[in-house]
Design an enzyme around this catalytic site. Structure first.
Site, PDB file in Angstrom:
ATOM      1  N   TYR A 144       0.855  -1.186   0.000  1.00 14.78           N
ATOM      2  CA  TYR A 144       0.000   0.000   0.000  1.00 14.78           C
ATOM      3  C   TYR A 144       0.891   1.237   0.000  1.00 14.78           C
ATOM      4  O   TYR A 144       1.854   1.319   0.762  1.00 14.78           O
ATOM      5  CB  TYR A 144      -0.905   0.006   1.243  1.00 14.78           C
ATOM      6  CG  TYR A 144      -1.802   1.223   1.343  1.00 14.78           C
ATOM      7  CD1 TYR A 144      -2.831   1.430   0.424  1.00 14.78           C
ATOM      8  CD2 TYR A 144      -1.621   2.169   2.350  1.00 14.78           C
ATOM      9  CE1 TYR A 144      -3.661   2.539   0.514  1.00 14.78           C
ATOM     10  CE2 TYR A 144      -2.446   3.284   2.451  1.00 14.78           C
ATOM     11  CZ  TYR A 144      -3.468   3.466   1.533  1.00 14.78           C
ATOM     12  OH  TYR A 144      -4.281   4.566   1.626  1.00 14.78           O
ATOM     13  N   ASP A 238       9.294   2.736   0.175  1.00 15.91           N
ATOM     14  CA  ASP A 238       8.209   3.386   0.909  1.00 15.91           C
ATOM     15  C   ASP A 238       8.306   2.945   2.360  1.00 15.91           C
ATOM     16  O   ASP A 238       7.932   1.833   2.721  1.00 15.91           O
ATOM     17  CB  ASP A 238       6.856   3.013   0.305  1.00 15.91           C
ATOM     18  CG  ASP A 238       5.704   3.723   1.026  1.00 15.91           C
ATOM     19  OD1 ASP A 238       5.971   4.413   2.040  1.00 15.91           O
ATOM     20  OD2 ASP A 238       4.551   3.585   0.583  1.00 15.91           O
ATOM     21  N   LYS A 266       3.923   8.771   9.241  1.00 16.45           N
ATOM     22  CA  LYS A 266       3.603   8.157  10.541  1.00 16.45           C
ATOM     23  C   LYS A 266       4.528   8.636  11.684  1.00 16.45           C
ATOM     24  O   LYS A 266       4.373   9.749  12.135  1.00 16.45           O
ATOM     25  CB  LYS A 266       3.520   6.643  10.386  1.00 16.45           C
ATOM     26  CG  LYS A 266       2.387   6.299   9.378  1.00 16.45           C
ATOM     27  CD  LYS A 266       1.971   4.862   9.288  1.00 16.45           C
ATOM     28  CE  LYS A 266       0.698   4.763   8.457  1.00 16.45           C
ATOM     29  NZ  LYS A 266       0.813   4.079   7.193  1.00 16.45           N
TER      30      LYS A 266
END
Ligand SMILES: *Cc1c(COP(=O)(O)O)cnc(C)c1O
Length: 430
Positions: A144, A238, A266
């Site tokens: 994702y 990522d 995050k």
């Protein structure tokens, strides 16, 4: 467990917000039941609108590595707020945070801040395309990378094919440059390079956390890097989730594979909305206003968000050894649960990377998305619901990673294992 107020709150929310939530996975759809509405967090715990208290293994889906209401982050945010919420002009805090990020990642000379992981990845892809002058990108099934159009593509089959959009509203034209490969399968990547000589970049979660926790094999990453170099494509790691979670120095420090571009999010915002992408100076020089690749943001580098990120990353820098403690707690948790499950005839696959932990109810090791999909979803749903009743808040999907924060104690881990023992017995006895 009494959840009357959560149920009421969910009903009201559903009348006002699609599905009652502002991000789909929060809706508990894959495990059934009602999402818990939160009033506050404190250290390792979440409290809900019915007065229930849970040990939090989700931590806002990753950001809160120091738990809820960490003193230094809270103080930094309050101090920043007193000077103004946003200026739309540069502040020194941005350079301070950039300095920290650069100090952690060997592959990063310069960094740009944005407001989410989605934005970071979307911009990194544009940068890779601008830098190489090519259009195609390769992504892996089960990884994702946020919800931007070109990346919202899953696999129809294991074979590497040009992608079909997996959401209505994404024109096929927008994803025709997205090629799909299978995680941990180098042949599928070779096929992409055989199919296209116009590949700008390969993007991968080097430690995948969005199909459950599925780290890439080191050998696979080394070969991936080699393929990228041979074909003049950039390699993007990522690390929106794994950054500062698996290791404070990035997956590159664990795997020995150096990416061309890294995306972060995050933890980097300490709980505030911050994303970032960084690379060596030559690549970053392509970015506007230094270069021609456009990218911008009204609230990018927001001073309050920067203050939270600075406090979080400074604390990590000063307490680098904490990563080993977090990993040992995560290991103890999943090994303990695996042992209890096994005693009840239930097979669990487990893994940890730093403060990330993962488990699958699966007979076989999980190496890619297809393997992950063969896990027992019904068993996971039962486990999730009973653990919640017992006061342990796990991610409400088997395709998510769990997190350990510094606020989670050894005693809490032992309690969670004991609770799981009871639950596995209950499940085994039908
Ligand atoms: C969470 C995540 C994103 C998206 O970040 P948002 O802040 O939710 O937009 C992108 N990539 C990975 C690997 C993620 O885990």
């Amino acid at each position: 467990m009494n959840t009357v107020n959560s149920q009421k709150a969910f009903q009201e929310a559903q009348s006002l917000i699609p599905g009652g939530v502002n991000s789909p996975v929060r809706a508990f759809k894959s495990v059934g039941g009602t999402p818990i509405f939160i009033t506050e967090g404190e250290g390792a715990h979440l409290k809900d609108v019915d007065g229930n208290k849970y040990v939090d293994f989700v931590q806002s889906w990753g950001p809160l590595i120091f738990g809820h209401r960490d003193e230094s982050i809270e103080a930094a945010v309050i101090e920043a707020v007193k000077h103004g919420l946003s200026f739309g002009a540069p502040t020194q805090a941005e350079s301070e945070l950039a300095k920290l990020v650069v100090s952690f990642f060997d592959s990063i000379d310069k960094v740009r801040f944005v407001s989410s992981g989605t934005e970071a990845v979307m911009s990194a892809i544009r940068l890779a395309r601008g830098f190489t002058g090519r259009d195609d990108i390769v992504k892996f099934t089960g990884c994702y990378h946020g919800h931007s159009d070109a990346l919202l593509v899953e696999a129809g089959s294991g074979a590497a094919t040009f992608g079909n959009p997996s959401s209505p509203g994404v024109p096929a034209d927008f994803t025709k440059h997205t090629l799909l490969a299978e995680y941990n399968n180098i042949e599928s990547v070779k096929k992409c390079f055989a199919d296209s000589s116009d590949i700008a970049c390969v993007i991968i979660e080097p430690i995948a956390g969005n199909m459950g926790l599925v780290p890439a094999d080191k050998e696979f990453l080394h070969e991936l890097k080699k393929l990228c170099v041979e074909n003049g494509a950039l390699l993007i790691f990522d690390e929106v989730m794994s950054g500062f979670r698996a290791s404070i120095n990035g997956a590159e420090s664990i795997t020995g594979v150096t990416p061309d571009i890294v995306t972060l999010g995050k933890v980097i915002g300490g709980g505030m909305p911050v994303g970032a992408f960084g690379a060596r100076a030559e690549i970053m020089a392509m970015l506007s206003p230094e270069g021609p690749v456009y990218q911008a943001g009204t609230l990018s580098g927001n001073p309050v968000a920067m203050a939270a990120g600075l406090a979080a990353l400074s604390k990590l820098k000063q307490n680098a050894r904490v990563m080993a403690v977090l990993e040992s707690r995560g290991k103890r948790l999943v090994e303990g649960m695996q042992k209890e499950a096994s005693a009840c005839g239930i097979t669990m696959q487990i893994d940890t990377r730093g403060s990330m932990f993962g488990f699958f109810f699966n007979e076989k090791p999980v190496k890619n998305f297809a393997d992950a999909c063969n896990s027992d979803a019904a068993l996971f749903a039962k486990f999730h619901s009973l653990m919640l009743d017992a006061g342990f808040y796990f991610a409400c999907s088997l395709y998510e990673t769990g997190f350990i924060s510094t606020a989670i104690t050894d005693a809490m881990i032992e309690d969670a294992i004991s609770a799981s023992a009871k639950i596995f017995k209950e499940i085994a006895n039908g």
